[in-house]
Design a protein around this motif. Structure first.
Motif, PDB file in Angstrom:
ATOM      1  N   THR A 189      17.402  13.468  -4.785  1.00  0.00           N
ATOM      2  CA  THR A 189      16.234  14.268  -5.106  1.00  0.00           C
ATOM      3  C   THR A 189      15.000  13.625  -4.469  1.00  0.00           C
ATOM      4  O   THR A 189      14.845  12.412  -4.509  1.00  0.00           O
ATOM      5  CB  THR A 189      16.035  14.349  -6.632  1.00  0.00           C
ATOM      6  N   LYS A 190      14.130  14.452  -3.888  1.00  0.00           N
ATOM      7  CA  LYS A 190      12.920  13.929  -3.247  1.00  0.00           C
ATOM      8  C   LYS A 190      11.724  14.137  -4.161  1.00  0.00           C
ATOM      9  O   LYS A 190      11.506  15.231  -4.679  1.00  0.00           O
ATOM     10  CB  LYS A 190      12.678  14.622  -1.911  1.00  0.00           C
ATOM     11  N   TYR A 191      10.974  13.052  -4.338  1.00  0.00           N
ATOM     12  CA  TYR A 191       9.751  13.130  -5.126  1.00  0.00           C
ATOM     13  C   TYR A 191       8.658  12.387  -4.389  1.00  0.00           C
ATOM     14  O   TYR A 191       8.928  11.532  -3.552  1.00  0.00           O
ATOM     15  CB  TYR A 191       9.928  12.476  -6.499  1.00  0.00           C
ATOM     16  N   VAL A 192       7.415  12.717  -4.733  1.00  0.00           N
ATOM     17  CA  VAL A 192       6.274  11.972  -4.209  1.00  0.00           C
ATOM     18  C   VAL A 192       5.889  10.942  -5.261  1.00  0.00           C
ATOM     19  O   VAL A 192       5.663  11.278  -6.425  1.00  0.00           O
ATOM     20  CB  VAL A 192       5.092  12.901  -3.891  1.00  0.00           C
ATOM     21  N   TYR A 193       5.832   9.690  -4.845  1.00  0.00           N
ATOM     22  CA  TYR A 193       5.525   8.596  -5.763  1.00  0.00           C
ATOM     23  C   TYR A 193       4.154   8.024  -5.450  1.00  0.00           C
ATOM     24  O   TYR A 193       3.728   7.999  -4.300  1.00  0.00           O
ATOM     25  CB  TYR A 193       6.581   7.499  -5.638  1.00  0.00           C
ATOM     26  N   GLN A 194       3.484   7.542  -6.493  1.00  0.00           N
ATOM     27  CA  GLN A 194       2.156   6.947  -6.356  1.00  0.00           C
ATOM     28  C   GLN A 194       2.238   5.433  -6.504  1.00  0.00           C
ATOM     29  O   GLN A 194       3.189   4.912  -7.090  1.00  0.00           O
ATOM     30  CB  GLN A 194       1.202   7.505  -7.423  1.00  0.00           C
ATOM     31  N   GLN A 195       1.205   4.756  -6.019  1.00  0.00           N
ATOM     32  CA  GLN A 195       1.188   3.292  -6.075  1.00  0.00           C
ATOM     33  C   GLN A 195       1.305   2.772  -7.517  1.00  0.00           C
ATOM     34  O   GLN A 195       1.928   1.750  -7.769  1.00  0.00           O
ATOM     35  CB  GLN A 195      -0.091   2.750  -5.436  1.00  0.00           C
ATOM     36  N   THR A 196       0.712   3.509  -8.456  1.00  0.00           N
ATOM     37  CA  THR A 196       0.745   3.071  -9.853  1.00  0.00           C
ATOM     38  C   THR A 196       2.153   3.105 -10.435  1.00  0.00           C
ATOM     39  O   THR A 196       2.402   2.527 -11.486  1.00  0.00           O
ATOM     40  CB  THR A 196      -0.158   3.976 -10.712  1.00  0.00           C
ATOM     41  N   LYS A 203       0.832  -1.200   0.000  1.00  0.00           N
ATOM     42  CA  LYS A 203       0.000   0.000   0.000  1.00  0.00           C
ATOM     43  C   LYS A 203       0.869   1.254   0.000  1.00  0.00           C
ATOM     44  O   LYS A 203       1.806   1.374   0.773  1.00  0.00           O
ATOM     45  CB  LYS A 203      -0.888   0.026   1.239  1.00  0.00           C
ATOM     46  N   VAL A 204       0.529   2.145  -0.894  1.00  0.00           N
ATOM     47  CA  VAL A 204       1.161   3.457  -0.905  1.00  0.00           C
ATOM     48  C   VAL A 204       0.064   4.439  -0.501  1.00  0.00           C
ATOM     49  O   VAL A 204      -1.054   4.331  -0.991  1.00  0.00           O
ATOM     50  CB  VAL A 204       1.715   3.799  -2.305  1.00  0.00           C
ATOM     51  N   PRO A 205       0.324   5.358   0.412  1.00  0.00           N
ATOM     52  CA  PRO A 205      -0.718   6.313   0.816  1.00  0.00           C
ATOM     53  C   PRO A 205      -1.332   7.020  -0.389  1.00  0.00           C
ATOM     54  O   PRO A 205      -0.638   7.278  -1.379  1.00  0.00           O
ATOM     55  CB  PRO A 205       0.031   7.309   1.703  1.00  0.00           C
ATOM     56  N   SER A 206      -2.636   7.332  -0.329  1.00  0.00           N
ATOM     57  CA  SER A 206      -3.309   7.916  -1.488  1.00  0.00           C
ATOM     58  C   SER A 206      -2.714   9.264  -1.881  1.00  0.00           C
ATOM     59  O   SER A 206      -2.779   9.673  -3.035  1.00  0.00           O
ATOM     60  CB  SER A 206      -4.806   8.051  -1.220  1.00  0.00           C
ATOM     61  N   GLU A 207      -2.134   9.955  -0.907  1.00  0.00           N
ATOM     62  CA  GLU A 207      -1.486  11.234  -1.234  1.00  0.00           C
ATOM     63  C   GLU A 207      -0.067  11.015  -1.762  1.00  0.00           C
ATOM     64  O   GLU A 207       0.628  11.957  -2.110  1.00  0.00           O
ATOM     65  CB  GLU A 207      -1.472  12.163  -0.024  1.00  0.00           C
ATOM     66  N   GLY A 208       0.349   9.740  -1.802  1.00  0.00           N
ATOM     67  CA  GLY A 208       1.667   9.421  -2.331  1.00  0.00           C
ATOM     68  C   GLY A 208       2.683   9.223  -1.224  1.00  0.00           C
ATOM     69  O   GLY A 208       2.440   9.536  -0.064  1.00  0.00           O
ATOM     70  N   GLN A 209       3.812   8.681  -1.608  1.00  0.00           N
ATOM     71  CA  GLN A 209       4.891   8.415  -0.666  1.00  0.00           C
ATOM     72  C   GLN A 209       6.104   9.239  -1.065  1.00  0.00           C
ATOM     73  O   GLN A 209       6.605   9.130  -2.176  1.00  0.00           O
ATOM     74  CB  GLN A 209       5.224   6.917  -0.679  1.00  0.00           C
ATOM     75  N   ARG A 210       6.550  10.085  -0.142  1.00  0.00           N
ATOM     76  CA  ARG A 210       7.707  10.921  -0.431  1.00  0.00           C
ATOM     77  C   ARG A 210       8.986  10.144  -0.135  1.00  0.00           C
ATOM     78  O   ARG A 210       9.172   9.658   0.988  1.00  0.00           O
ATOM     79  CB  ARG A 210       7.637  12.175   0.443  1.00  0.00           C
ATOM     80  N   LEU A 211       9.836  10.021  -1.128  1.00  0.00           N
ATOM     81  CA  LEU A 211      11.078   9.266  -0.945  1.00  0.00           C
ATOM     82  C   LEU A 211      12.246  10.026  -1.543  1.00  0.00           C
ATOM     83  O   LEU A 211      12.089  10.757  -2.517  1.00  0.00           O
ATOM     84  CB  LEU A 211      10.981   7.901  -1.635  1.00  0.00           C
ATOM     85  N   GLU A 212      13.390   9.816  -0.931  1.00  0.00           N
ATOM     86  CA  GLU A 212      14.605  10.428  -1.445  1.00  0.00           C
ATOM     87  C   GLU A 212      15.372   9.413  -2.285  1.00  0.00           C
ATOM     88  O   GLU A 212      15.569   8.274  -1.866  1.00  0.00           O
ATOM     89  CB  GLU A 212      15.478  10.892  -0.282  1.00  0.00           C
ATOM     90  N   CYS A 213      15.805   9.816  -3.439  1.00  0.00           N
ATOM     91  CA  CYS A 213      16.598   8.939  -4.296  1.00  0.00           C
ATOM     92  C   CYS A 213      17.967   8.731  -3.653  1.00  0.00           C
ATOM     93  O   CYS A 213      18.637   9.702  -3.305  1.00  0.00           O
ATOM     94  CB  CYS A 213      16.752   9.574  -5.672  1.00  0.00           C
ATOM     95  N   PRO A 214      18.374   7.467  -3.477  1.00  0.00           N
ATOM     96  CA  PRO A 214      19.682   7.215  -2.862  1.00  0.00           C
ATOM     97  C   PRO A 214      20.844   7.640  -3.758  1.00  0.00           C
ATOM     98  O   PRO A 214      21.964   7.802  -3.280  1.00  0.00           O
ATOM     99  CB  PRO A 214      19.693   5.694  -2.626  1.00  0.00           C
TER     100      PRO A 214
END
Ligand SMILES: [Zn+2]
Length: 63
Positions: free
Chosen positions: A49-56, A34-45
């Motif tokens: 760079t930080k982006y919000v990613y969606q389940q799709t 499950k990814v939160p509906s508002e997206g998951q904020r992750l930092e690229c190792p």
């Protein structure tokens, strides 16, 4: 090891999300985490760079 990953929108390298369980069922019939509906904020190792990613945008990497 198999895992769910995103692709960094900046450098297109892998941003790990979750590792899969250790059973064969998990390996061959993975269920999308499950990814939160508002997206998951992750930092690229790689490029930090930080982006919000969606389940799709999740994909399964098996190696
Ligand atoms: Zn990146």
């Amino acid at each position: 090891m198999a895992r769910w990953v995103f692709t960094c929108k900046n450098c297109f390298r892998i941003v790990p999300y979750t590792e899969i369980g250790r059973t064969l069922m998990d390996y061959f019939f993975p269920t999308k985490p499950k990814v939160p509906s508002e997206g998951q904020r992750l930092e690229c190792p790689q490029c930090k760079t930080k982006y919000v990613y969606q389940q799709t945008e999740l994909w399964y990497e098996r190696n």
